[in-house]
Design a protein around this motif. Structure first.
Motif, PDB file in Angstrom:
ATOM      1  N   SER B 122     -40.550  39.511  31.908  1.00 44.49           N
ATOM      2  CA  SER B 122     -41.434  38.534  31.270  1.00 44.49           C
ATOM      3  C   SER B 122     -42.856  39.064  31.173  1.00 44.49           C
ATOM      4  CB  SER B 122     -41.425  37.223  32.049  1.00 44.49           C
ATOM      5  OG  SER B 122     -42.084  37.383  33.284  1.00 44.49           O
ATOM      6  N   MET B 123     -43.250  39.913  32.141  1.00 40.75           N
ATOM      7  CA  MET B 123     -44.616  40.447  32.120  1.00 40.75           C
ATOM      8  C   MET B 123     -44.856  41.405  30.957  1.00 40.75           C
ATOM      9  SD  MET B 123     -46.556  38.973  34.167  1.00 40.75           S
ATOM     10  CE  MET B 123     -48.006  40.030  34.032  1.00 40.75           C
ATOM     11  N   ILE B 124     -43.778  41.995  30.422  1.00 39.76           N
ATOM     12  CA  ILE B 124     -43.933  42.849  29.230  1.00 39.76           C
ATOM     13  C   ILE B 124     -44.575  42.021  28.121  1.00 39.76           C
ATOM     14  CG2 ILE B 124     -42.692  44.144  27.446  1.00 39.76           C
ATOM     15  CD1 ILE B 124     -40.539  44.707  29.578  1.00 39.76           C
ATOM     16  N   TYR B 125     -44.185  40.752  28.032  1.00 37.51           N
ATOM     17  CA  TYR B 125     -44.731  39.870  26.996  1.00 37.51           C
ATOM     18  C   TYR B 125     -46.015  39.187  27.469  1.00 37.51           C
ATOM     19  CZ  TYR B 125     -40.070  40.905  25.537  1.00 37.51           C
ATOM     20  OH  TYR B 125     -38.944  41.601  25.209  1.00 37.51           O
ATOM     21  N   ALA B 126     -46.011  38.744  28.729  1.00 37.97           N
ATOM     22  CA  ALA B 126     -47.148  37.973  29.231  1.00 37.97           C
ATOM     23  C   ALA B 126     -48.430  38.803  29.296  1.00 37.97           C
ATOM     24  CB  ALA B 126     -46.821  37.406  30.618  1.00 37.97           C
ATOM     25  N   GLN B 127     -48.303  40.139  29.382  1.00 34.66           N
ATOM     26  CA  GLN B 127     -49.500  40.986  29.497  1.00 34.66           C
ATOM     27  C   GLN B 127     -50.240  41.126  28.170  1.00 34.66           C
ATOM     28  OE1 GLN B 127     -48.662  45.198  29.982  1.00 34.66           O
ATOM     29  NE2 GLN B 127     -46.783  44.999  28.827  1.00 34.66           N
ATOM     30  N   MET B 128     -49.594  40.760  27.057  1.00 36.25           N
ATOM     31  CA  MET B 128     -50.150  41.040  25.733  1.00 36.25           C
ATOM     32  C   MET B 128     -51.305  40.104  25.388  1.00 36.25           C
ATOM     33  SD  MET B 128     -48.671  43.527  24.188  1.00 36.25           S
ATOM     34  CE  MET B 128     -47.421  44.634  24.850  1.00 36.25           C
ATOM     35  N   LYS B 129     -52.526  40.586  25.566  1.00 38.47           N
ATOM     36  CA  LYS B 129     -53.699  39.803  25.166  1.00 38.47           C
ATOM     37  C   LYS B 129     -53.719  39.582  23.664  1.00 38.47           C
ATOM     38  CE  LYS B 129     -57.325  41.035  28.432  1.00 38.47           C
ATOM     39  NZ  LYS B 129     -58.587  41.788  28.496  1.00 38.47           N
ATOM     40  N   THR B 130     -53.053  40.482  22.951  1.00 40.84           N
ATOM     41  CA  THR B 130     -53.057  40.416  21.487  1.00 40.84           C
ATOM     42  C   THR B 130     -52.172  39.292  20.957  1.00 40.84           C
ATOM     43  OG1 THR B 130     -51.318  42.061  21.589  1.00 40.84           O
ATOM     44  CG2 THR B 130     -53.534  42.857  21.130  1.00 40.84           C
ATOM     45  N   VAL B 131     -51.327  38.728  21.827  1.00 42.08           N
ATOM     46  CA  VAL B 131     -50.459  37.616  21.427  1.00 42.08           C
ATOM     47  C   VAL B 131     -50.774  36.442  22.365  1.00 42.08           C
ATOM     48  CG1 VAL B 131     -48.091  36.869  20.964  1.00 42.08           C
ATOM     49  CG2 VAL B 131     -48.692  39.287  20.764  1.00 42.08           C
ATOM     50  N   PRO B 132     -51.796  35.644  22.017  1.00 43.00           N
ATOM     51  CA  PRO B 132     -52.261  34.619  22.938  1.00 43.00           C
ATOM     52  C   PRO B 132     -51.155  33.658  23.409  1.00 43.00           C
ATOM     53  CG  PRO B 132     -53.811  34.871  21.137  1.00 43.00           C
ATOM     54  CD  PRO B 132     -52.631  35.720  20.797  1.00 43.00           C
ATOM     55  N   ARG B 133     -50.180  33.381  22.555  1.00 41.62           N
ATOM     56  CA  ARG B 133     -49.126  32.447  22.960  1.00 41.62           C
ATOM     57  C   ARG B 133     -48.378  32.946  24.191  1.00 41.62           C
ATOM     58  NH1 ARG B 133     -46.250  28.180  20.883  1.00 41.62           N
ATOM     59  NH2 ARG B 133     -47.115  28.194  18.800  1.00 41.62           N
ATOM     60  N   TRP B 134     -48.235  34.249  24.312  1.00 40.97           N
ATOM     61  CA  TRP B 134     -47.494  34.818  25.452  1.00 40.97           C
ATOM     62  C   TRP B 134     -48.378  35.077  26.660  1.00 40.97           C
ATOM     63  CZ3 TRP B 134     -44.806  39.462  22.548  1.00 40.97           C
ATOM     64  CH2 TRP B 134     -43.865  38.940  21.633  1.00 40.97           C
ATOM     65  N   ASN B 135     -49.666  35.258  26.422  1.00 36.63           N
ATOM     66  CA  ASN B 135     -50.579  35.767  27.440  1.00 36.63           C
ATOM     67  C   ASN B 135     -50.967  34.671  28.421  1.00 36.63           C
ATOM     68  OD1 ASN B 135     -53.935  36.959  27.625  1.00 36.63           O
ATOM     69  ND2 ASN B 135     -52.165  37.866  28.585  1.00 36.63           N
ATOM     70  N   SER B 136     -49.997  34.250  29.244  1.00 33.13           N
ATOM     71  CA  SER B 136     -50.207  33.107  30.134  1.00 33.13           C
ATOM     72  C   SER B 136     -49.204  33.180  31.278  1.00 33.13           C
ATOM     73  CB  SER B 136     -49.982  31.825  29.317  1.00 33.13           C
ATOM     74  OG  SER B 136     -49.500  30.789  30.121  1.00 33.13           O
ATOM     75  N   PRO B 137     -49.562  32.637  32.458  1.00 30.90           N
ATOM     76  CA  PRO B 137     -48.597  32.599  33.570  1.00 30.90           C
ATOM     77  C   PRO B 137     -47.377  31.741  33.252  1.00 30.90           C
ATOM     78  CG  PRO B 137     -50.816  31.990  34.311  1.00 30.90           C
ATOM     79  CD  PRO B 137     -50.876  32.090  32.826  1.00 30.90           C
ATOM     80  N   LEU B 138     -47.465  30.935  32.184  1.00 30.65           N
ATOM     81  CA  LEU B 138     -46.320  30.118  31.797  1.00 30.65           C
ATOM     82  C   LEU B 138     -45.149  30.976  31.318  1.00 30.65           C
ATOM     83  CD1 LEU B 138     -47.995  27.150  29.902  1.00 30.65           C
ATOM     84  CD2 LEU B 138     -46.573  26.995  31.948  1.00 30.65           C
ATOM     85  N   THR B 139     -45.452  32.167  30.785  1.00 27.62           N
ATOM     86  CA  THR B 139     -44.374  33.019  30.267  1.00 27.62           C
ATOM     87  C   THR B 139     -43.420  33.461  31.382  1.00 27.62           C
ATOM     88  OG1 THR B 139     -45.706  33.670  28.387  1.00 27.62           O
ATOM     89  CG2 THR B 139     -43.890  35.127  28.952  1.00 27.62           C
ATOM     90  N   PRO B 140     -43.930  34.031  32.504  1.00 23.69           N
ATOM     91  CA  PRO B 140     -42.981  34.338  33.588  1.00 23.69           C
ATOM     92  C   PRO B 140     -42.298  33.089  34.152  1.00 23.69           C
ATOM     93  CG  PRO B 140     -45.215  35.091  34.143  1.00 23.69           C
ATOM     94  CD  PRO B 140     -45.259  34.601  32.750  1.00 23.69           C
ATOM     95  N   THR B 141     -43.033  31.986  34.211  1.00 23.66           N
ATOM     96  CA  THR B 141     -42.424  30.747  34.735  1.00 23.66           C
ATOM     97  C   THR B 141     -41.218  30.351  33.881  1.00 23.66           C
ATOM     98  OG1 THR B 141     -44.682  30.095  35.244  1.00 23.66           O
ATOM     99  CG2 THR B 141     -42.996  28.408  35.522  1.00 23.66           C
ATOM    100  N   TYR B 142     -41.433  30.402  32.567  1.00 23.85           N
ATOM    101  CA  TYR B 142     -40.374  30.019  31.625  1.00 23.85           C
ATOM    102  C   TYR B 142     -39.183  30.975  31.713  1.00 23.85           C
ATOM    103  CZ  TYR B 142     -38.391  30.767  26.900  1.00 23.85           C
ATOM    104  OH  TYR B 142     -37.570  31.024  25.844  1.00 23.85           O
ATOM    105  N   PHE B 143     -39.436  32.286  31.790  1.00 23.46           N
ATOM    106  CA  PHE B 143     -38.340  33.256  31.871  1.00 23.46           C
ATOM    107  C   PHE B 143     -37.522  33.054  33.155  1.00 23.46           C
ATOM    108  CE2 PHE B 143     -38.212  36.859  28.781  1.00 23.46           C
ATOM    109  CZ  PHE B 143     -39.152  36.397  27.888  1.00 23.46           C
ATOM    110  N   ILE B 144     -38.233  32.876  34.281  1.00 28.67           N
ATOM    111  CA  ILE B 144     -37.528  32.736  35.555  1.00 28.67           C
ATOM    112  C   ILE B 144     -36.768  31.419  35.588  1.00 28.67           C
ATOM    113  CG2 ILE B 144     -37.866  32.476  38.053  1.00 28.67           C
ATOM    114  CD1 ILE B 144     -40.176  34.532  37.776  1.00 28.67           C
ATOM    115  N   ALA B 145     -37.362  30.352  35.029  1.00 32.63           N
ATOM    116  CA  ALA B 145     -36.686  29.046  35.005  1.00 32.63           C
ATOM    117  C   ALA B 145     -35.392  29.131  34.194  1.00 32.63           C
ATOM    118  CB  ALA B 145     -37.616  27.991  34.416  1.00 32.63           C
ATOM    119  N   CYS B 146     -35.435  29.808  33.049  1.00 31.28           N
ATOM    120  CA  CYS B 146     -34.221  29.964  32.231  1.00 31.28           C
ATOM    121  C   CYS B 146     -33.158  30.742  33.006  1.00 31.28           C
ATOM    122  CB  CYS B 146     -34.526  30.703  30.935  1.00 31.28           C
ATOM    123  SG  CYS B 146     -35.426  29.734  29.726  1.00 31.28           S
ATOM    124  N   ALA B 147     -33.573  31.821  33.657  1.00 30.07           N
ATOM    125  CA  ALA B 147     -32.620  32.676  34.373  1.00 30.07           C
ATOM    126  C   ALA B 147     -31.963  31.910  35.524  1.00 30.07           C
ATOM    127  CB  ALA B 147     -33.332  33.918  34.901  1.00 30.07           C
TER     128      ALA B 147
END
Lengths: 249, 291
Positions: B122-147
């Protein structure tokens, strides 16, 4: 190693004068020409003669129309864009293989194509769209600041600058060490108020842009020059007779 | 962002696979033949996902180099995390299947590594400052919750599966809502992109055809389609599987719940890519106004 160097000796880069650029795209073509024949894999074109051609370029010129705040004439600004060789280059640190790196000696950001797996992550990390994946080779291509020209002693000294700078007919592109405050490019940036693109991304670009001058404003009165009275000169003699005769026919 | 099928398959399947492995490590594993089928499913999803991710590489034959840059690169760390997890869980699986014994400490380590692998992905996506929608601690939360939700359903942990399914719906909605405005909140617009003042529009594109940047970052999903897909996603990822489990804790119910949930995760992950906007779009005159 994709860690950024701790200290950069020189910050080689470009200064692009948006006031002077005429949008001729000569820099785009000379860049493609030089870089297709020299450093790394050639810059391929797919379906070049077909209906839907796509190609790899390291430098692109956007053109914008700007309506200034508070009215006035709209302004056209030609906007060349290539790699800004950022000090905090996010494209370097994301690379999983170490193919993407920033040189400590001159700050140039390069791709070692033999190590590139073509994952595209560096292009995702770049806010400026400076990296394009070559579709024939499957490796990432980017501006090398013509690293194979600027140190090349086989070339005339005048040619030891990036191809885009050498070719610009308007003198809108300048090359030099932006880390040295006394260099011509640094002086130019200081004098003209050079700025960074998308500073909020925190990439600290080395390349700087010089702002276009605002257009002249009309200060009332007539916009065009006064209309001159047309002088009527009646013909005399033979020409007068010819004139009359021709009228009658 | 272009919703590449290989990357969607990779994140969905490997997420579910590692989620299941985490539960198997923490006590859901049987022994003998039943364990064989459990681990076969978990490994098929985890490894299958990883293999599909290789298909989007331009030069996969140099893939091993991706293990070298773990100090800086999340993608490299992902390589290490997934290989370490798969090796530890392989030893755990062999022990459970062939020797009928479940080594608890190894299981806990394997489970922790499984969750860590999903986090690193999830951090591959969450680290991207260039994609503000992903650049948030919510991205790892969402990935781990799905898993973890997929893992709980597959390991037939009824109460936990139900709790996770019910929690996942609101979490997903919250991710969408906070992601919708983040591009504009970060202050990215055509003025900051170009450094020019005034009202800017693109007068002429730099190229008459398309290019890599537009193919990769120019994807735009129609807003009304996105709204419909969001409703479909919530039904599949959370509501319908939760109802299925409430009706009964039968193995068929778990199977059906998993199928519905996984389909929902596919829709969710498609939206995750399709709705994400890269800041480079600003240079092509596409303003931040749309989500």
């Amino acid at each position: 190693m994709t860690a950024l160097p701790e200290r950069i000796e020189r910050k080689l880069g470009l200064v692009i004068d948006l006031d002077t650029c005429v949008g001729c795209h000569a820099c785009v073509i000379s860049c493609k020409g030089w870089n297709t024949e020299n450093y790394g894999a050639p810059l391929s074109d797919m379906d070049a003669y077909g209906a839907d051609p796509v190609g790899t370029f390291l430098n692109r010129v956007h053109s914008y129309e700007i309506q200034p705040e508070g009215g006035g004439c709209a302004q056209t600004v030609h906007f060349p864009k290539s790699c800004l060789h950022c000090e905090d280059a996010p494209c370097v640190t994301v690379c999983p293989t170490g193919a993407s790196y920033k040189r400590a000696e001159d700050g140039i950001v390069l791709v070692n194509e033999d190590a590139c797996i073509g994952c595209g992550l560096c292009a995702w990390a770049c806010p400026y769209g400076a990296r394009e994946m070559d579709q024939a080779e499957g490796v990432m291509k980017k501006c090398t600041l013509c690293v194979d020209r600027i140190y090349n002693e086989n070339l005339e000294e005048v040619d030891r600058v990036p191809a885009c700078v050498r070719t610009c007919p308007a003198g809108a592109r300048h090359f030099g060490d932006l880390g040295d405050p006394d260099s011509a490019v640094s002086q130019l940036v200081a004098e003209r108020g050079g700025f960074d693109l998308m500073p909020e991304q925190g990439t600290k670009p080395v390349n700087k842009y010089l702002p276009p001058r605002p257009k002249d404003r009309l200060t009332g009165g007539v916009a065009t020059a006064p209309v001159l009275p047309t002088e009527r000169r009646d013909a005399t003699g033979f020409l007068a007779w010819l004139d009359r005769t021709l009228e009658k026919i | 962002m272009h919703p590449a099928p290989s990357v969607i398959l990779f994140t969905v399947l490997s997420g579910a696979g590692f989620g299941y492995l985490a539960f198997l490590g923490l006590g859901a594993a049987s022994t003998g033949w039943p364990a064989f089928w459990q681990f076969a499913l978990a490994f098929a999803m985890a490894v299958g996902g990883l293999v599909s991710s290789v298909f989007h590489l331009g030069n996969p034959q140099r893939g091993l180099l991706a293990f070298t840059q773990w100090r800086t690169s999340w993608l490299s760390r992902e390589g290490w995390a997934s290989v370490a997890t798969l090796l530890i869980m392989a030893v755990f699986a062999i022990s459970a299947i062939f020797f009928g014994s479940i080594p608890p400490i190894l299981g806990v380590i394997g489970a922790a590594l499984s969750v860590a692998t999903v986090f690193v992905t999830s951090m591959i996506y969450a680290q991207m400052k260039t994609v503000p929608r992903w650049n948030s601690p919510l991205t790892p939360t969402y990935f781990i919750a799905c898993a973890l939700t997929a893992g709980a359903i597959l390991s037939a942990t009824w109460s936990l599966a139900l709790i996770l399914l019910i929690a996942l719906g609101p979490l997903q909605v919250f991710c969408w809502m906070s992601g919708d405005g983040r591009f504009a909140q970060r202050g990215h617009d055509m003025n900051s992109a170009t450094g020019l003042h005034g009202q800017i529009r693109m007068f002429e594109s730099p190229h008459s055809g398309t290019n890599y940047l537009l193919q990769e970052f120019g994807f735009q999903v129609a807003r009304r389609h996105a709204a419909k897909l969001r409703v479909i996603c919530i039904c599949l990822i959370s509501v319908l599987p939760a109802i299925t489990l409430l009706i009964g804790a039968h193995p068929i119910a778990f199977g059906l719940a998993f199928a519905l949930h996984l389909l929902g995760v596919f829709v969710s992950r498609w939206l995750f890519f399709a709705e994400a906007r890269h800041v480079v779009q600003l240079y092509y005159g596409r303003e931040a106004a749309a989500a």
